[in-house]
Design an enzyme around this catalytic site. Structure first.
Site, PDB file in Angstrom:
ATOM      1  N   HIS A   1       9.405   5.642  -5.742  1.00 27.10           N
ATOM      2  CA  HIS A   1       8.679   5.926  -6.789  1.00 27.10           C
ATOM      3  C   HIS A   1       7.514   7.054  -6.108  1.00 27.10           C
ATOM      4  CE1 HIS A   1       6.760   2.250  -4.807  1.00 27.10           C
ATOM      5  NE2 HIS A   1       5.838   2.783  -5.726  1.00 27.10           N
TER       6      HIS A   1
ATOM      7  N   ASP B   1       9.755  -0.259   5.603  1.00 26.94           N
ATOM      8  CA  ASP B   1       9.104   0.535   4.385  1.00 26.94           C
ATOM      9  C   ASP B   1       8.098   1.362   3.686  1.00 26.94           C
ATOM     10  OD1 ASP B   1       8.990  -1.664   1.991  1.00 26.94           O
ATOM     11  OD2 ASP B   1       6.899  -2.041   2.332  1.00 26.94           O
TER      12      ASP B   1
ATOM     13  N   HIS C   1       8.150   6.869   1.783  1.00 26.62           N
ATOM     14  CA  HIS C   1       6.829   7.405   0.628  1.00 26.62           C
ATOM     15  C   HIS C   1       5.907   8.260   1.512  1.00 26.62           C
ATOM     16  CE1 HIS C   1       8.675   3.784  -1.347  1.00 26.62           C
ATOM     17  NE2 HIS C   1       7.326   3.268  -0.960  1.00 26.62           N
TER      18      HIS C   1
HETATM   19  C1  BG6 Z   1       7.421  -0.597  -2.015  1.00 25.64           C
HETATM   20  C2  BG6 Z   1       7.044  -1.362  -0.797  1.00 25.64           C
HETATM   21  O1  BG6 Z   1       8.217   0.660  -2.175  1.00 25.64           O
HETATM   22  O2  BG6 Z   1       6.274   0.364  -1.974  1.00 25.64           O
HETATM   23  C3  BG6 Z   1       5.881  -1.674  -0.472  1.00 25.64           C
HETATM   24  O3  BG6 Z   1       8.025  -1.958  -0.353  1.00 25.64           O
HETATM   25  C4  BG6 Z   1       4.707  -1.328  -1.218  1.00 25.64           C
HETATM   26  O4  BG6 Z   1       6.162  -2.737   0.227  1.00 25.64           O
HETATM   27  C5  BG6 Z   1       5.183  -0.370  -2.404  1.00 25.64           C
HETATM   28  O5  BG6 Z   1       3.585  -2.272  -1.395  1.00 25.64           O
HETATM   29  C6  BG6 Z   1       3.504   0.326  -2.618  1.00 25.64           C
HETATM   30  O6  BG6 Z   1       3.656   0.860  -3.651  1.00 25.64           O
HETATM   31  P1  BG6 Z   1       2.114   1.050  -5.128  1.00 25.64           P
HETATM   32  O7  BG6 Z   1       3.360   2.054  -5.894  1.00 25.64           O
HETATM   33  O8  BG6 Z   1       2.015  -0.088  -5.450  1.00 25.64           O
HETATM   34  O9  BG6 Z   1       1.514   2.460  -3.985  1.00 25.64           O
END
Ligand code: BG6
Length: 477
Positions: A173, A230, A235
């Site tokens: 995402h 994770d 990311h």
């Molecule tokens: C997720 C992780 O993919 O991304 C989480 O599993 C994390 O641990 C989250 O909190 C963070 O996403 P964002 O969009 O809130 O920065």
């Protein structure tokens, strides 16, 4: 502009991600007219539920997770009209024929697996068995995409048995975040930065994804995973790729993803001395990580900082420092590009002039800041000061334009058939091939992460990682 009419089957439709992100995202796209009136969203999960019960649950989720507006109730009423529910069981034939009976021919069809990866193979198999894995259907999967190279390969193989790569949409995402896409616009739609975007002009890059929340409600998953699996493997590696990749020749899914894979394949192995792992400790009155997971022996990291090198011509000698963690002092995600200091100072009696910094803020307050040096106004001779050239997207684009959530963008891209912002199978495997030896190293040495205070910037050792190189982290928040 509305997308084509579609049938979207949402597996795991009563789960947390569906309620918090996917369904609210679809609702917002419906609100602005992008989801056509005749779109159908078929919720599916194991629980027996009537369509009306499902609609009531979705209504509650949208009311909780989208902002109240004057016409929300009316739009929501119409949106719920697009919804249906069929109960299926991935492990048996129950419900699949009924699901098939709900689907229309001649519309875009997408299967969104918002379920545990252990169910991917079962669901893909049932779709095939019941004649629903047609060559133009799309299948969307969520992370975690494996927990190492071997399991990622298995997942890829189980999806590819019935679907071709161009049908598979692996979500990260972070790629749907507005500023992440803006990073590509900044680099490749401006002529100012790209000539400087290399080892000759850049000293180092810092990528920070700091979170103030802990692991509430996901203890079992998280303790089995840790910050490296994770956050970093997916990311942060994606952010690194978009920052470091060569300009793709065109903005097409494979041209972009080819360049990202090249970056991952050029990553050097990371020495243990270039990594600091942390775990948040208990504070007065506040439980720590070990209390949260209920295991005093857990060696899982809730924080990691590391120095990464990309062994290619463009980035030779330029460290990329990555850091991410839970329960830190603020929620901040940003990329900071530190340019080299000017080679020579002509101004007498001033501190050596610092190199410019370009800061790309993902959240909060998405925007871009270029820190520049100017003459300090005022009396007292010729002095210099560092000031920001600041651009907040909200201000630049009008305060009332609500930023699109990553999921809104990504789900619409699935319907449009655009894979640019999704991870290709070889990309995910390359990222695991890089991460695996790092994780295996910890498993071998059984080293414990360093404890850090909640609300801090992580353990002391993470600061040392930078100090040792004569550099400093940007302050979090
Ligand atoms: C997720 C992780 O993919 O991304 C989480 O599993 C994390 O641990 C989250 O909190 C963070 O996403 P964002 O969009 O809130 O920065």
């Amino acid at each position: 502009i509305p997308v084509e009419p579609f049938d979207l089957v949402l597996f795991g439709a009563t789960g947390d991600l569906a309620r918090r992100k996917i369904l609210p995202g679809l609702f917002h796209r419906y609100e602005v007219g992008q989801v056509p009136q005749d779109a159908r969203i078929i919720g599916s999960a194991r629980s027996e539920m009537t369509p009306d019960e499902f609609k009531a649950d979705v209504r509650a989720a949208i009311e909780e997770f989208t902002p109240e507006t004057s016409d929300r109730a009316e739009v929501l009423g119409r949106f719920l009209g697009c919804l249906d529910y069929v109960s299926v069981d991935a492990m048996s034939d129950a419900g699949w024929s009924a699901l098939k009976g709900q689907l229309r021919p001649d519309v875009v069809r997408a299967y969104y697996l918002s379920v545990a990866p252990s169910l991917f193979a079962g669901i893909a198999g049932q779709l095939e068995k019941h004649g629903m894995a047609m060559p133009d259907a799309r299948i969307v999967v969520e992370k975690p995409f494996g927990r190492n190279l071997e399991t990622a390969r298995e997942l890829n193989a189980s999806l590819r048995k019935f679907f071709r790569e161009h049908q598979i949409y692996r979500i990260d995402h972070y790629l749907g975040k507005e500023t992440v896409q803006n990073l590509m616009a900044l680099r490749f739609a401006n002529s100012l930065f790209e000539p400087l975007w290399n080892a000759t002009h850049i000293d180092h890059v810092q990528i920070t994804v700091a979170e103030s929340l802990g692991i509430e409600g996901r203890e079992a998953y998280y303790d089995h995973s840790g910050a490296m699996r994770d956050m970093v493997q997916n990311h942060l590696v994606q952010l690194l790729c978009l920052t470091a990749m060569e300009p793709p020749s065109k903005f097409t899914p494979n041209a972009v993803r080819d360049e990202k894979v090249k970056v991952i394949e050029a990553l050097d192995p990371v020495a243990p001395s270039d990594i600091a792992r942390g775990q948040y400790r208990a504070d007065e009155g506040e439980d720590g990580y070990l209390d949260h997971v209920g295991d005093p022996q857990s060696r899982t990291e809730s924080f990691i900082a590391m120095k990464v090198r990309i062994a290619n011509w463009r980035w030779a000698g330029v460290p990329f420092y990555l850091r991410t963690g839970k329960r830190l002092r603020a929620r901040v995600s940003e990329i900071m590009v530190q340019f080299r200091d000017p080679p020579h100072t002509i101004f007498p009696n001033v501190e050596p002039v610092q190199g410019n910094k370009l800061i790309i803020r993902l959240q909060p307050d998405e925007g871009i800041t270029l820190r520049t040096t100017i003459k300090d106004p005022g009396p007292g001779g010729f002095r210099l000061a560092e000031v920001p050239l600041d651009m907040s997207f909200a201000e630049a684009l009008g305060a009332d334009s609500r930023p699109q959530d990553a999921y809104e963008r990504l789900v619409m891209d699935v319907i449009r058939g655009d894979q640019t912002l999704f991870m290709r199978g070889d990309e995910v495997e390359a990222a695991w091939a890089w991460a695996d030896p790092i994780i295996e190293g910890w498993e071998r040495t059984r080293d414990k992460p360093f404890p850090y205070d909640q609300g801090s910037s992580g353990p002391e050792e993470a600061l040392m990682l930078m100090h040792r190189d004569g550099r400093r982290w940007r302050q979090i928040g």
